[in-house]
Write an enzyme that holds these catalytic residues in place. Structure first.
Site, PDB file in Angstrom:
ATOM      1  N   HIS A 189      59.972 -52.241  90.790  1.00 20.98           N
ATOM      2  CA  HIS A 189      60.611 -52.232  92.490  1.00 20.98           C
ATOM      3  C   HIS A 189      59.695 -52.904  93.216  1.00 20.98           C
ATOM      4  O   HIS A 189      59.791 -53.008  94.793  1.00 20.98           O
ATOM      5  CB  HIS A 189      60.839 -51.078  92.844  1.00 20.98           C
ATOM      6  CG  HIS A 189      61.903 -50.470  93.623  1.00 20.98           C
ATOM      7  ND1 HIS A 189      61.860 -50.083  94.930  1.00 20.98           N
ATOM      8  CD2 HIS A 189      63.295 -51.051  93.832  1.00 20.98           C
ATOM      9  CE1 HIS A 189      62.876 -50.109  95.688  1.00 20.98           C
ATOM     10  NE2 HIS A 189      63.687 -50.758  94.872  1.00 20.98           N
TER      11      HIS A 189
ATOM     12  N   LYS B 130      57.711 -55.448  95.561  1.00 23.58           N
ATOM     13  CA  LYS B 130      58.342 -56.440  96.281  1.00 23.58           C
ATOM     14  C   LYS B 130      57.238 -57.010  97.217  1.00 23.58           C
ATOM     15  O   LYS B 130      56.633 -56.433  98.061  1.00 23.58           O
ATOM     16  CB  LYS B 130      59.319 -56.246  97.295  1.00 23.58           C
ATOM     17  CG  LYS B 130      60.549 -55.433  96.741  1.00 23.58           C
ATOM     18  CD  LYS B 130      61.461 -54.768  97.548  1.00 23.58           C
ATOM     19  CE  LYS B 130      62.377 -53.710  96.876  1.00 23.58           C
ATOM     20  NZ  LYS B 130      63.016 -54.203  95.639  1.00 23.58           N
TER      21      LYS B 130
ATOM     22  N   ASP C 109      49.975 -68.885  99.476  1.00 18.84           N
ATOM     23  CA  ASP C 109      48.343 -69.221  99.914  1.00 18.84           C
ATOM     24  C   ASP C 109      47.796 -68.076 100.330  1.00 18.84           C
ATOM     25  O   ASP C 109      47.790 -67.018  99.725  1.00 18.84           O
ATOM     26  CB  ASP C 109      48.474 -70.534 101.192  1.00 18.84           C
ATOM     27  CG  ASP C 109      49.113 -71.757 100.641  1.00 18.84           C
ATOM     28  OD1 ASP C 109      48.770 -71.947  99.364  1.00 18.84           O
ATOM     29  OD2 ASP C 109      49.755 -72.512 101.271  1.00 18.84           O
TER      30      ASP C 109
END
Length: 363
Positions: free
Chosen positions: A43, A45, A50
């Site tokens: 899960h 995220k 850069d």
């Protein structure tokens, strides 16, 4: 969808797919693909380029860019934290299945010797090895963070947190529990989750705290599974039951004035925002937030891989932005009372009540 990219740019792309060690053997054979993600998923995220990144609880599907309420914080030019997340992605990828240009997935034996579901050891070797890899990751970044604190300090600190229940990693749970419980008298904490299913430990921490809590969850009409077909259509009923149990708990403990429950309801919108905004006593602006993937529920602690950041700041401009974000999300909140669950449309079918009670850890 991904295969042409790998075939055309083999030196520039890598696709890794985490597979929970809990989905194996007979269970992996009988659970349909449409439902097997309930056993456990990655899960995590984070969107990184850069030295800048976006931390969010959102996915990259169409709903999130149209009519689904979520949160995003964009951090620019923060090399240390960006390097941390870059390393995290590579670390998790190394114990995940990797896509090959012949449309198969395999473990990279050079990076990780165990397999998540093929060994007949209940996944113990995979779990133990992955646990060791993540702890080495922690140790490396703990040492780096200590050295970074010797440099001139700014006005904002970002502390990344990880939770990987299947692998025995509970950093986020330990930190979040302390944050919940230590809220002092006079403070205000706004806690949001799209899928409201607080664990007993988190509930106990909030009940022990002295500060005020304003909890926001999704109204059934704002649940992403509203009017879904089949058994999935009963998911909003399950979360209604969890909200009812929470409300009854705080009401019976006579804390319904200190702990307020609201439901997000906005026409044609669904609710997926999660996190916490904390305001110290006698102050109007938050100086602390949690943002990331966890929903503070059973799944987040025991089944999925989760990440979020704890952000503490004395920067007035940033604190004003956090206040604006919190006010915008809570603008659509409707306070829950005892009468809420007496409405006919909030009646939970018996089958949904039974399933949610027996399978609470899957929500």
């Amino acid at each position: 969808m991904l295969l042409p990219l790998l075939q055309e740019f083999p030196e520039h792309v890598r696709f890794a797919f985490y597979h929970t060690p809990e989905l194996r053997g007979f269970l992996r054979w009988i659970v349909p693909e449409k439902f097997n993600e309930t056993i456990g998923v990655s899960h995590l995220k984070v969107y990184l380029m850069d030295d800048s990144f976006i931390i969010s609880g959102a996915n990259l599907s169409n709903d999130y860019f149209t009519n689904r309420q979520d949160r995003y914080i964009y951090v620019k030019n923060s090399q240390n934290v960006a390097d941390y997340f870059d390393d995290l992605v590579h670390t998790v990828s190394n114990f995940s299945l990797e896509l090959r240009d012949n449309n198969t997935t395999t473990m990279n034996k050079n990076n990780f010797p165990a397999h998540p579901y093929k060994n007949w050891d209940r996944g113990n070797i995979f779990k133990q090895t992955a646990n060791s890899v993540v702890k080495d990751f922690f140790q490396k970044w703990t040492q780096k963070s200590r050295s970074n604190f010797n440099t001139p300090k700014g006005d904002t600190i970002i502390f990344p947190l990880l939770q990987m229940g299947p692998l025995g990693i509970t950093q986020d749970e330990e930190v979040t529990s302390r944050i919940f419980e230590d809220a002092p008298e006079g403070s205000i904490s706004h806690l949001a989750t799209g899928y409201f299913n607080l664990t007993p430990s988190y509930l106990d921490c909030i009940l022990k705290a002295k500060g005020r809590y304003n909890v926001l969850c999704a109204h059934p009409l704002a649940n992403g599974f509203y009017k879904a077909g089949g058994i999935i259509g009963g998911i909003p009923d399950a979360f209604t039951q969890f909200a009812k149990e929470f409300y009854n708990k705080i009401h019976n403990c006579r804390q319904s004035e200190r702990i307020i429950l609201q439901e997000y309801l906005r026409n044609q919108w669904t609710f997926h925002a999660k996190g916490l905004w904390y305001r110290p006593p006698l102050e109007d602006l938050p100086n602390f937030t949690l943002i990331g993937s966890p929903n503070f529920g059973h799944r987040s602690l025991t089944r999925d891989l989760e990440n979020q950041i704890a952000l503490s700041t004395s920067n007035v401009g940033l604190r004003q932005q956090l206040r604006h974000e919190c006010d915008h999300v809570y603008k659509y909140g409707i306070r829950v009372t005892g009468k809420t669950f007496e409405l006919h449309e909030r009646t939970v079918p018996m089958w949904a009540w039974i399933v949610s009670s027996l399978m609470r850890s899957f929500f």
